[in-house]
Scaffold this motif. Structure first.
Motif, PDB file in Angstrom:
ATOM      1  N   LYS A  59     -12.244  -4.860  27.446  1.00  0.00           N
ATOM      2  CA  LYS A  59     -12.001  -3.426  27.409  1.00  0.00           C
ATOM      3  C   LYS A  59     -11.276  -3.053  26.115  1.00  0.00           C
ATOM      4  N   VAL A  60     -11.753  -2.016  25.463  1.00  0.00           N
ATOM      5  CA  VAL A  60     -11.138  -1.517  24.235  1.00  0.00           C
ATOM      6  C   VAL A  60     -10.273  -0.320  24.603  1.00  0.00           C
ATOM      7  N   GLN A  61      -8.979  -0.467  24.424  1.00  0.00           N
ATOM      8  CA  GLN A  61      -8.056   0.602  24.779  1.00  0.00           C
ATOM      9  C   GLN A  61      -7.645   1.373  23.530  1.00  0.00           C
ATOM     10  N   ALA A  62      -7.670   2.691  23.629  1.00  0.00           N
ATOM     11  CA  ALA A  62      -7.264   3.527  22.504  1.00  0.00           C
ATOM     12  C   ALA A  62      -5.762   3.420  22.268  1.00  0.00           C
ATOM     13  N   LYS A  63      -5.387   3.529  21.013  1.00  0.00           N
ATOM     14  CA  LYS A  63      -3.973   3.448  20.661  1.00  0.00           C
ATOM     15  C   LYS A  63      -3.245   4.652  21.229  1.00  0.00           C
ATOM     16  N   GLN A  64      -2.153   4.402  21.926  1.00  0.00           N
ATOM     17  CA  GLN A  64      -1.405   5.488  22.533  1.00  0.00           C
ATOM     18  C   GLN A  64      -0.643   6.281  21.473  1.00  0.00           C
ATOM     19  N   ILE A  65      -0.478   7.578  21.724  1.00  0.00           N
ATOM     20  CA  ILE A  65       0.215   8.467  20.782  1.00  0.00           C
ATOM     21  C   ILE A  65       1.707   8.176  20.801  1.00  0.00           C
ATOM     22  N   ASP A  66       2.277   8.003  19.605  1.00  0.00           N
ATOM     23  CA  ASP A  66       3.715   7.760  19.477  1.00  0.00           C
ATOM     24  C   ASP A  66       4.402   9.099  19.211  1.00  0.00           C
ATOM     25  N   GLN A  67       4.783   9.806  20.259  1.00  0.00           N
ATOM     26  CA  GLN A  67       5.338  11.144  20.114  1.00  0.00           C
ATOM     27  C   GLN A  67       6.650  11.182  19.327  1.00  0.00           C
ATOM     28  N   PRO A  68       7.577  10.252  19.528  1.00  0.00           N
ATOM     29  CA  PRO A  68       8.825  10.289  18.738  1.00  0.00           C
ATOM     30  C   PRO A  68       8.567  10.192  17.238  1.00  0.00           C
ATOM     31  N   SER A  69       7.604   9.358  16.834  1.00  0.00           N
ATOM     32  CA  SER A  69       7.321   9.207  15.406  1.00  0.00           C
ATOM     33  C   SER A  69       6.755  10.498  14.832  1.00  0.00           C
ATOM     34  N   ILE A  70       5.872  11.155  15.588  1.00  0.00           N
ATOM     35  CA  ILE A  70       5.299  12.426  15.117  1.00  0.00           C
ATOM     36  C   ILE A  70       6.389  13.483  14.963  1.00  0.00           C
ATOM     37  N   TRP A  71       7.304  13.554  15.923  1.00  0.00           N
ATOM     38  CA  TRP A  71       8.385  14.540  15.862  1.00  0.00           C
ATOM     39  C   TRP A  71       9.282  14.281  14.660  1.00  0.00           C
ATOM     40  N   SER A  72       9.603  13.007  14.410  1.00  0.00           N
ATOM     41  CA  SER A  72      10.459  12.665  13.272  1.00  0.00           C
ATOM     42  C   SER A  72       9.792  13.037  11.957  1.00  0.00           C
ATOM     43  N   ALA A  73       8.469  12.803  11.858  1.00  0.00           N
ATOM     44  CA  ALA A  73       7.755  13.125  10.627  1.00  0.00           C
ATOM     45  C   ALA A  73       7.752  14.624  10.386  1.00  0.00           C
ATOM     46  N   ARG A  74       7.578  15.400  11.442  1.00  0.00           N
ATOM     47  CA  ARG A  74       7.587  16.853  11.279  1.00  0.00           C
ATOM     48  C   ARG A  74       8.963  17.356  10.866  1.00  0.00           C
ATOM     49  N   GLN A  75      10.014  16.814  11.451  1.00  0.00           N
ATOM     50  CA  GLN A  75      11.372  17.210  11.091  1.00  0.00           C
ATOM     51  C   GLN A  75      11.666  16.896   9.639  1.00  0.00           C
ATOM     52  N   ALA A  76      11.234  15.714   9.179  1.00  0.00           N
ATOM     53  CA  ALA A  76      11.465  15.324   7.796  1.00  0.00           C
ATOM     54  C   ALA A  76      10.722  16.248   6.842  1.00  0.00           C
ATOM     55  N   ALA A  77       9.499  16.641   7.228  1.00  0.00           N
ATOM     56  CA  ALA A  77       8.702  17.524   6.369  1.00  0.00           C
ATOM     57  C   ALA A  77       9.336  18.903   6.280  1.00  0.00           C
ATOM     58  N   GLN A  78       9.813  19.416   7.425  1.00  0.00           N
ATOM     59  CA  GLN A  78      10.446  20.743   7.403  1.00  0.00           C
ATOM     60  C   GLN A  78      11.745  20.724   6.627  1.00  0.00           C
ATOM     61  N   THR A  79      12.531  19.672   6.736  1.00  0.00           N
ATOM     62  CA  THR A  79      13.789  19.563   5.991  1.00  0.00           C
ATOM     63  C   THR A  79      13.524  19.532   4.491  1.00  0.00           C
ATOM     64  N   GLY A  80      12.514  18.793   4.055  1.00  0.00           N
ATOM     65  CA  GLY A  80      12.157  18.713   2.636  1.00  0.00           C
ATOM     66  C   GLY A  80      11.696  20.050   2.110  1.00  0.00           C
ATOM     67  N   LYS A  81      10.960  20.833   2.942  1.00  0.00           N
ATOM     68  CA  LYS A  81      10.460  22.141   2.510  1.00  0.00           C
ATOM     69  C   LYS A  81      11.609  23.111   2.300  1.00  0.00           C
ATOM     70  N   ARG A  82      12.598  23.119   3.224  1.00  0.00           N
ATOM     71  CA  ARG A  82      13.746  24.012   3.075  1.00  0.00           C
ATOM     72  C   ARG A  82      14.554  23.677   1.832  1.00  0.00           C
ATOM     73  N   THR A  83      14.725  22.381   1.536  1.00  0.00           N
ATOM     74  CA  THR A  83      15.457  21.956   0.340  1.00  0.00           C
ATOM     75  C   THR A  83      14.765  22.443  -0.919  1.00  0.00           C
ATOM     76  N   SER A  84      13.450  22.378  -0.934  1.00  0.00           N
ATOM     77  CA  SER A  84      12.671  22.811  -2.096  1.00  0.00           C
ATOM     78  C   SER A  84      12.812  24.308  -2.321  1.00  0.00           C
ATOM     79  N   LEU A  85      12.782  25.120  -1.254  1.00  0.00           N
ATOM     80  CA  LEU A  85      12.909  26.554  -1.365  1.00  0.00           C
ATOM     81  C   LEU A  85      14.301  26.955  -1.847  1.00  0.00           C
ATOM     82  N   THR A  86      15.341  26.268  -1.390  1.00  0.00           N
ATOM     83  CA  THR A  86      16.717  26.558  -1.817  1.00  0.00           C
ATOM     84  C   THR A  86      16.886  26.305  -3.308  1.00  0.00           C
ATOM     85  N   GLY A  87      16.321  25.197  -3.792  1.00  0.00           N
ATOM     86  CA  GLY A  87      16.422  24.890  -5.225  1.00  0.00           C
ATOM     87  C   GLY A  87      15.715  25.922  -6.066  1.00  0.00           C
TER      88      GLY A  87
END
Length: 389
Positions: free
Chosen positions: A358-386
């Motif tokens: 049986k081939v099982q699909a890779k399960q979604i890693d929700q914590p990793s996705i949330w962390s990546a989004r937070q990091a992206a939003q933090t970087g965007k705010r820093t860029s706008l402030t500068g």
């Protein structure tokens, strides 16, 4: 014994003897379309070790046209009671066109099965044996109470099967005969109503073929047991075919050792028995293609038996030892009876090949996705402030 597992009901087990047993099962139709008769030969144990109810019913359904007479010939020591009951019901559904024939012996589960026929003909020197159900179990007191309840229930199923054939039989007497493990002659079976007619006699030893199993029972007739010590009649030697003339330049052999080894590897891999490659290489010694082909067929049958008994770890050992299927059945039975595990045997036919993984699909890693989004939003705010500064 697991509380969830249903106990399996067997013949009474005892010490085995070494004899060369033969069992076979066949179904054929004779005559033209207007005078067709379907014959079923049940010669061997009933259940996982021989003829399963699933195989019997499927083959009968494939051949039955709904109108032709059906003759079910029995020469069996019995086996799994539930398979015997399923055969009984399958024959009963055929109605008046079904005849059961006892060629030599219908014992235990086989006696239950043959009584499903509308009309039963027993050979003049054949026997019909009836006895209590038997099983083995392991577990706590509650487990043993449940097993005892199941044995009582299966006893009622046995009585009902016999009374369906002989409704006028005295039930207390029938229960006494069953409890005493009674071996009925042809005349006794007809007198009780479990058979309707006495047919021509056959040579019992010629078609018995299950001598080793007879010693499982407590009161097997001495005349039958004595036949185990008699020498087997030699089979006539076939007339050899004339050898063809040897050509001046004989062709090269069709295969060599490397090709035979490759054949074993490919066939075992395709059949899902890769663990048997090394034992087959050792036991065949790559002698010839005929030897290799025969050993491959034997190895597949041995593996199927081990899988059905849920003891696949013994398949390589039995193939290495060069055992035949009859010996493997006996050894597996002894292991199941002696181990005390009491698990249920799977009566379904083994799969032709291993199931694909049986081939099982890779399960979604929700914590990793949330962390990546937070990091992206933090970087965007820093860029706008500068940029504003």
């Amino acid at each position: 014994m697991s509380k969830q597992a249903r106990p399996r009901i067997y013949n009474k087990a005892g010490e085995r003897v070494q004899v060369s047993d033969k069992s076979w099962y066949a179904m054929q139709a004779n005559g033209d379309a207007e005078q067709r008769t379907i014959e079923v030969f049940v010669y061997g144990e009933i259940g996982t070790w021989g003829i399963t109810a699933n195989q019997f019913v499927q083959d009968l359904r494939a051949m039955d046209d709904g109108v032709s007479p059906v003759v079910a010939a029995f020469n069996s020591v019995g086996g799994d009671l539930f398979d015997g009951l399923a055969m009984h019901n399958a024959l009963s559904r055929l109605g008046e066109r079904c005849t059961g024939r006892i060629d030599a012996l219908a014992a235990s589960a086989a006696s239950v099965a043959v009584c499903g026929a509308h009309r039963v003909v027993i050979a003049s020197n054949a026997m019909l044996m009836i006895h209590n159900p038997w099983t083995y179990a392991a577990g706590d007191a509650e487990s043993f109470r449940k097993v005892a309840d199941v044995l009582d229930q299966t006893m009622e199923a046995i009585i009902a099967a016999y009374k369906a054939k002989a409704p006028d039989i005295d039930e207390p007497e029938l229960r006494r005969l069953v409890a005493a493990e009674t071996w009925l002659t042809a005349n006794e079976a007809v007198a009780l109503g479990l058979a309707d007619e006495i047919g021509d006699g056959v040579k019992v030893k010629a078609c018995l073929g299950q001598g080793a199993v007879l010693q499982r029972f407590q009161h097997a007739p001495a005349a039958l047991l004595a036949q185990l010590d008699e020498p087997t009649d030699p089979e006539p030697e076939p007339t050899p075919d004339p050898e063809p003339p040897i050509p001046d330049d004989p062709p090269a052999p069709a295969s060599n050792a490397a090709q035979l080894a490759l054949l074993i590897s490919q066939r075992c891999t395709a059949a899902g028995i890769s663990n048997l490659i090394e034992p087959l290489l050792a036991v065949t010694k790559l002698e010839s293609e005929a030897v290799v082909q025969a050993s491959l067929t034997q190895a597949k049958a041995i593996n199927d038996l081990c899988v059905a008994a849920r003891l696949p770890e013994f398949s390589a050992e039995y193939v290495s030892a060069g055992l035949d299927t009859s010996t493997v059945r006996a050894r597996l039975f002894d292991k199941l009876v002696g181990c005390g595990k009491g698990f249920e045997i799977d009566n379904s036919l083994p799969l032709a090949d291993d199931l694909p993984p049986k081939v099982q699909a890779k399960q979604i890693d929700q914590p990793s996705i949330w962390s990546a989004r937070q990091a992206a939003q933090t970087g965007k705010r820093t860029s706008l402030t500068g940029a504003t500064a």
